[in-house]
Every structure is written in structure tokens, then in C-alpha cells.
Design a protein around this motif. Structure first.
Motif, PDB file in Angstrom:
ATOM      1  N   PRO A  78       0.815  -1.215   0.000  1.00 45.36           N
ATOM      2  CA  PRO A  78       0.000   0.000   0.000  1.00 45.36           C
ATOM      3  C   PRO A  78       0.850   1.267   0.000  1.00 45.36           C
ATOM      4  CG  PRO A  78      -0.921  -1.601   1.527  1.00 45.36           C
ATOM      5  CD  PRO A  78       0.403  -2.158   1.067  1.00 45.36           C
ATOM      6  N   PRO A  79       0.294   2.395  -0.457  1.00 45.45           N
ATOM      7  CA  PRO A  79       1.073   3.637  -0.620  1.00 45.45           C
ATOM      8  C   PRO A  79       1.796   4.086   0.647  1.00 45.45           C
ATOM      9  CG  PRO A  79      -1.052   3.842  -1.691  1.00 45.45           C
ATOM     10  CD  PRO A  79      -1.084   2.540  -0.961  1.00 45.45           C
ATOM     11  N   GLU A  80       1.184   3.936   1.822  1.00 49.81           N
ATOM     12  CA  GLU A  80       1.833   4.398   3.034  1.00 49.81           C
ATOM     13  C   GLU A  80       3.064   3.562   3.370  1.00 49.81           C
ATOM     14  OE1 GLU A  80      -2.313   3.054   4.414  1.00 49.81           O
ATOM     15  OE2 GLU A  80      -1.299   3.219   2.466  1.00 49.81           O
ATOM     16  N   VAL A  81       3.043   2.285   2.972  1.00 47.61           N
ATOM     17  CA  VAL A  81       4.209   1.423   3.162  1.00 47.61           C
ATOM     18  C   VAL A  81       5.303   1.800   2.165  1.00 47.61           C
ATOM     19  CG1 VAL A  81       5.044  -0.962   3.129  1.00 47.61           C
ATOM     20  CG2 VAL A  81       2.756  -0.450   4.026  1.00 47.61           C
ATOM     21  N   VAL A  82       4.911   2.004   0.915  1.00 49.59           N
ATOM     22  CA  VAL A  82       5.872   2.370  -0.132  1.00 49.59           C
ATOM     23  C   VAL A  82       6.548   3.699   0.200  1.00 49.59           C
ATOM     24  CG1 VAL A  82       6.093   3.019  -2.553  1.00 49.59           C
ATOM     25  CG2 VAL A  82       4.691   1.046  -1.918  1.00 49.59           C
ATOM     26  N   GLU A  83       5.804   4.623   0.744  1.00 53.54           N
ATOM     27  CA  GLU A  83       6.375   5.923   1.096  1.00 53.54           C
ATOM     28  C   GLU A  83       7.491   5.773   2.124  1.00 53.54           C
ATOM     29  OE1 GLU A  83       4.934  10.254   2.933  1.00 53.54           O
ATOM     30  OE2 GLU A  83       3.477   8.665   2.522  1.00 53.54           O
ATOM     31  N   ILE A  84       7.295   4.917   3.104  1.00 60.34           N
ATOM     32  CA  ILE A  84       8.312   4.675   4.132  1.00 60.34           C
ATOM     33  C   ILE A  84       9.546   4.024   3.514  1.00 60.34           C
ATOM     34  CG2 ILE A  84       8.836   3.398   6.243  1.00 60.34           C
ATOM     35  CD1 ILE A  84       5.835   3.665   6.942  1.00 60.34           C
ATOM     36  N   LEU A  85       9.337   3.026   2.657  1.00 65.58           N
ATOM     37  CA  LEU A  85      10.457   2.352   2.004  1.00 65.58           C
ATOM     38  C   LEU A  85      11.256   3.317   1.146  1.00 65.58           C
ATOM     39  CD1 LEU A  85       8.619  -0.924   0.892  1.00 65.58           C
ATOM     40  CD2 LEU A  85      10.303  -0.729   2.727  1.00 65.58           C
ATOM     41  N   SER A 195       7.288  -2.995   9.732  1.00 62.10           N
ATOM     42  CA  SER A 195       8.406  -3.664   9.060  1.00 62.10           C
ATOM     43  C   SER A 195       9.112  -2.712   8.103  1.00 62.10           C
ATOM     44  CB  SER A 195       7.899  -4.900   8.310  1.00 62.10           C
ATOM     45  OG  SER A 195       7.469  -5.903   9.207  1.00 62.10           O
ATOM     46  N   ALA A 196       8.349  -1.924   7.374  1.00 60.73           N
ATOM     47  CA  ALA A 196       8.939  -0.972   6.421  1.00 60.73           C
ATOM     48  C   ALA A 196       9.856   0.012   7.132  1.00 60.73           C
ATOM     49  CB  ALA A 196       7.840  -0.240   5.668  1.00 60.73           C
ATOM     50  N   ARG A 197       9.494   0.411   8.329  1.00 61.00           N
ATOM     51  CA  ARG A 197      10.302   1.386   9.053  1.00 61.00           C
ATOM     52  C   ARG A 197      11.667   0.827   9.450  1.00 61.00           C
ATOM     53  NH1 ARG A 197       5.140   3.417  12.581  1.00 61.00           N
ATOM     54  NH2 ARG A 197       4.495   5.113  11.170  1.00 61.00           N
ATOM     55  N   ARG A 198      11.765  -0.490   9.585  1.00 64.61           N
ATOM     56  CA  ARG A 198      13.050  -1.090   9.964  1.00 64.61           C
ATOM     57  C   ARG A 198      13.932  -1.420   8.765  1.00 64.61           C
ATOM     58  NH1 ARG A 198       9.607  -3.359  14.150  1.00 64.61           N
ATOM     59  NH2 ARG A 198       8.956  -5.035  12.730  1.00 64.61           N
ATOM     60  N   MET A 199      13.382  -1.333   7.560  1.00 68.85           N
ATOM     61  CA  MET A 199      14.132  -1.761   6.386  1.00 68.85           C
ATOM     62  C   MET A 199      15.263  -0.810   6.012  1.00 68.85           C
ATOM     63  SD  MET A 199      13.137  -4.713   5.497  1.00 68.85           S
ATOM     64  CE  MET A 199      13.861  -4.853   3.868  1.00 68.85           C
ATOM     65  N   ALA A 200      15.162   0.458   6.376  1.00 67.19           N
ATOM     66  CA  ALA A 200      16.246   1.404   6.062  1.00 67.19           C
ATOM     67  C   ALA A 200      17.521   1.004   6.790  1.00 67.19           C
ATOM     68  CB  ALA A 200      15.837   2.822   6.442  1.00 67.19           C
ATOM     69  N   GLU A 201      17.391   0.595   8.050  1.00 69.38           N
ATOM     70  CA  GLU A 201      18.564   0.171   8.812  1.00 69.38           C
ATOM     71  C   GLU A 201      19.160  -1.103   8.219  1.00 69.38           C
ATOM     72  OE1 GLU A 201      19.866  -0.961  13.421  1.00 69.38           O
ATOM     73  OE2 GLU A 201      17.756  -0.596  12.918  1.00 69.38           O
ATOM     74  N   TYR A 202      18.303  -2.017   7.790  1.00 67.63           N
ATOM     75  CA  TYR A 202      18.777  -3.252   7.160  1.00 67.63           C
ATOM     76  C   TYR A 202      19.534  -2.918   5.877  1.00 67.63           C
ATOM     77  CZ  TYR A 202      18.428  -8.280   5.922  1.00 67.63           C
ATOM     78  OH  TYR A 202      18.688  -9.606   5.627  1.00 67.63           O
ATOM     79  N   THR A 203      19.015  -1.975   5.116  1.00 72.52           N
ATOM     80  CA  THR A 203      19.671  -1.557   3.873  1.00 72.52           C
ATOM     81  C   THR A 203      21.078  -1.033   4.149  1.00 72.52           C
ATOM     82  OG1 THR A 203      17.547  -1.053   2.811  1.00 72.52           O
ATOM     83  CG2 THR A 203      19.527   0.027   1.928  1.00 72.52           C
ATOM     84  N   ARG A 204      21.209  -0.180   5.152  1.00 68.32           N
ATOM     85  CA  ARG A 204      22.535   0.363   5.487  1.00 68.32           C
ATOM     86  C   ARG A 204      23.470  -0.732   5.973  1.00 68.32           C
ATOM     87  NH1 ARG A 204      19.076   4.458   7.522  1.00 68.32           N
ATOM     88  NH2 ARG A 204      19.225   3.616   9.649  1.00 68.32           N
ATOM     89  N   TYR A 205      22.933  -1.664   6.736  1.00 67.44           N
ATOM     90  CA  TYR A 205      23.742  -2.774   7.237  1.00 67.44           C
ATOM     91  C   TYR A 205      24.279  -3.630   6.085  1.00 67.44           C
ATOM     92  CZ  TYR A 205      24.825  -7.174   9.643  1.00 67.44           C
ATOM     93  OH  TYR A 205      25.455  -8.307  10.101  1.00 67.44           O
TER      94      TYR A 205
END
Length: 413
Positions: A78-85, A195-205
Motif C-alpha cells: 500500500p502507498p503508506e508502506v511504499v512511502e516509508i520504504l 516492518s517498512a520502518r526497519r528496512m532502512a537500517e537493514y539496507t545500510r547494514y
């Protein structure tokens, strides 16, 4: 095509693996579904392919049935999830299993380098040491073989294969569960957002590991993906991220965890199978493993989409029709596996099961998974000869879109 385009007699035939009764026992539904042609599940938004011959027809014809939607994309949420990603800079590319030819081969050949026979053999000491350590750590004469054995065992192995530091296992598992949630079109919106909010940290890791391996390669999958293998060049950072977080860590963990516990449950529920495993584990464990994979495939299935008008098993499918391949149903198709619900360790065609897929997208980690299952079972049988199911234990299954796995496996000795 949408559900409103489908005849009502098809739309009424639904399947939802997240809730009762399909969560506990999908095989009752599969048996009914195999009596007719492929039909639409309104909940899943796809036609269910349940008969073995129909599954093989789809798998063996990638020109008509594209793998592009094999697993959902996280940017399809959904759009709100995509926006966070998007705000977190989380990359999205096709996964290996979503690629058709000719794009598939260069990626797959690099990915395969992480699961060669040499890599499997090199991992055996790690597998054996971890299995012994876990069994020796059981206390009180009882254990949950999911949480206390299969989970930490497979985590150790898959982290070593990929190249994750062991001390990061707990956090990586949180992120892996997040990827599963973002793949699950039936997951609650609030869970997808979290879950989307935690993916940025995973990306950097992951990017830090990619950068480090670019400078100092090792004998691990991340290095293979970055530098290339089997005559093919290294992959883009975005594609490495997608492969590591998805095809490697999710698929390499969930399916093997569930296969270990499903096979152990089969042994403990069937005295004849147990007797054969105890008497001759080297011969019997491979047999019981394949029969368990057939009866309870740990991976429910993958999606396809038709590239042109076609007919599958008696159902006309316009171009653009989504399909869900239900491997667990095909593995109990009476026309391919007589007496399919029975446990038969000498079933002559058992290796025809579809638990690891088939053809272009057959699971590259299947040899590694079989080795993990073998070592995990050998260790349990050898070190706990009195192992049995705990009194009152009844198997229950996780609510999962893609995977068929036990919530717990309580044993005593």
C-alpha cells in the motif's frame, strides 16, 4: 483479470493459508481442489494450480507462464508502506526467482556459486558442531525442537553461508521476519508499516557488508555476488541486497527450519520409520527426508502470470492471468503418488516431488538444505535415543503466506 471478471462458480472456491481451516490442514482443501480445473481464489487474487501435471506444465513452459510475479515485490505494498520504504532508500529489484530468460541465467549462475558441492562439504563441520552444542544445551529432559534446535541451527548455517557475523543473528532475524511481512499481501497494514520502518537500517547494514567484501572478499555468498562467479560478472549493489535479504536469508532459513521439524515429526509419529532410522540412519534418513518433503513441502508455492491466452487443465486463461502454484498439493496428487497421505519410505518416485521446485527455478540451496536436515536428524537420533513426543503434544502451524511450518515441536526423553 480481477475477481469480478471470473464466473461465480470459480470465485466461490477460495483458499486462505493464514486462517482456519486451511492454516491447520490445507490438504483437505487441496484434495478437493484437485478434482477440478484451476480456479480463482478471491483472497489471493490468483488461480490456484493444484494438480501435479498442471504444475509441471506451467513450470516447464516459462514462455507462456512468466515468473515475473513469483514472489511479491515490497514496493507493491500500500502507498503508506511504499512511502516509508522510499524515504529509507530501500532498493527494489527483481529477485532471482522473478527473472525470466535471458536475464535469469547471469544472475542465477552467480548465485549458484554459494551452494556448490564444495561449499556444502565445507559447511559440514559447522553443522555438526552447532547441532551437538544445541542438543547438549537442552535442559530438564524436554525441549521445543523448533525454537531450541531448528531455528538456531539453521540461523548459524545460513549466516555462515551468506557471510553475516554470528553476533548479528538476532537482529538479522528481526529484519528477515520484516521481509516476510512485506511479501505477505494478507498481512495487516500496521505490521507492514512497522516492518517498512526497519528496512532502512537493514539496507545500510547490508551495504556496509557489500562495501567491505568489495575491498576484502571472503569465501561467502556476499563476496560471490559482488565479484561474480562461474564466468559471470558481479551484480549491482541493489541486486545483491535483494538476493541476500530474500532468496538467501528468507528462503534459506524458513524452508530448512520447517523441513527439519517436519521430518522429525514424521519419524516420531511413525514407529516403523523411527525403527529404520535408528537401525540404519545413513540409509533411512535420506528416504524419510524425501518422503517428509513430499508430504509437507515447507514452501507453499510461487506465483506465475500468463504471457498469452492459453488453456490449463481445462480452464481458459487470458494473457495476464495470475496463478499460484501450490506445490504442497501436487506432492499429494493421487495420480502421481499413489496412497499419497501414507508414509512410504520406499516410494519409488519420491524424488519427483516439487518441494524444491523444478526446472529453471529449482532451488539452488537444495543440496545444502538436505545436508542440514541430515546432520540435524543424525545428531538428535544419536545423542537422544529415547526421544519421543511430549505427552499431549498436538502439531499446530504458523500463519504464513508462503511457508508451511510447525509453531513448536515439544519432545521429551
Amino acid at each position: 483479470m480481477t475477481a469480478t471478471d471470473v464466473p461465480t462458480e470459480h470465485a466461490a472456491f477460495d483458499f486462505n493459508p493464514m486462517v482456519s481451516p486451511h492454516r491447520e490442514d490445507p490438504h483437505l482443501f487441496y484434495r478437493l481442489a484437485r478434482q477440478g480445473p484451476p480456479r480463482l481464489s478471491p483472497t489471493l487474487g490468483a488461480y490456484m494450480v493444484t494438480r501435479y501435471d498442471d504444475l509441471v506444465a506451467v513450470i516447464d513452459d516459462p514462455q507462456t507462464y512468466s515468473s515475473a510475479p513469483a514472489v511479491p515485490k515490497i514496493y507493491g505494498n500500500p502507498p503508506e508502506v511504499v512511502e516509508i520504504l522510499r524515504a529509507g532508500g530501500v532498493p527494489e529489484t527483481n529477485a532471482v526467482v522473478n527473472e525470466d530468460e535471458p536475464e535469469h541465467t547471469p544472475v542465477r549462475r552467480v548465485f549458484d556459486a554459494g551452494f556448490t558441492g564444495a561449499r556444502v562439504r565445507a559447511m559440514l563441520p559447522t553443522m555438526r558442531a552447532r547441532a551437538v552444542e544445541l542438543v547438549d544445551g537442552f535442559a530438564g529432559g524436554r525441549a521445543d525442537l523448533v525454537a531450541e534446535y531448528a531455528v538456531p541451527f539453521v540461523q548459524t548455517v545460513i549466516s555462515a553461508i551468506i557471510g553475516f557475523p554470528p553476533e548479528d543473528t538476532e537482529q538479522i532475524q528481526v529484519w528477515t521476519d520484516d521481509v516476510n511481512t512485506l511479501w505477505n499481501v494478507l498481512a495487516p497494514l500496521e505490521a507492514q508499516v512497522a516492518s517498512a520502518r526497519r528496512m532502512a537500517e537493514y539496507t545500510r547494514y547490508l551495504q556496509a557488508l557489500i562495501d567491505e567484501r568489495r575491498e576484502r572478499p571472503r569465501e561467502d555468498l556476499i563476496s560471490d555476488l559482488v565479484h561474480g562467479a562461474n564466468g559471470y560478472p558481479g551484480l549491482s549493489d541493489e541486486l545483491v541486497q535483494n538476493i541476500v535479504r530474500g532468496a538467501a536469508r528468507v528462503a534459506g532459513f524458513d524452508t530448512t527450519r520447517d523441513a527439519i521439524t517436519a521430518t522429525m515429526l514424521l519419524i516420531l509419529q511413525n514407529p516403523d520409520a523411527r525403527a529404520r532410522v535408528v537401525d540404519d540412519p545413513a540409509k533411512a534418513i535420506p528416504k524419510v527426508t524425501e518422503e517428509a518433503l513430499r508430504r509437507d513441502a515447507p514452501h507453499r508455492g510461487l506465483f506465475r502470470v500468463t504471457t498469452r491466452d492459453t488453456n490449463l487443465g481445462g480452464t481458459d486463461l487470458p494473457a495476464g492471468t495470475p496463478l499460484l502454484l501450490l506445490f504442497g498439493s501436487g506432492n499429494r496428487d493421487e495420480t502421481r503418488f499413489p496412497n499419497p497421505d501414507a508414509v512410504e519410505l520406499d516410494r519409488p518416485n519420491v524424488r519427483e516431488h516439487l518441494a524444491f521446485g523444478r526446472g529453471l527455478h529449482v532451488c539452488p540451496g537444495a543440496p545444502m538444505a538436505r545436508a542440514e536436515i541430515r546432520v540435524a536428524l543424525e545428531t538428535l537420533i544419536h545423542r537422544l535415543p529415547g526421544l519421543r513426543l511430549a505427552d499431549g503434544y498436538e502439531p499446530t502451524y504458523i500463519a504464513s503466506y508462503f511457508f508451511r511450518g510447525l509453531e513448536a515441536l515439544h519432545v521429551t526423553w
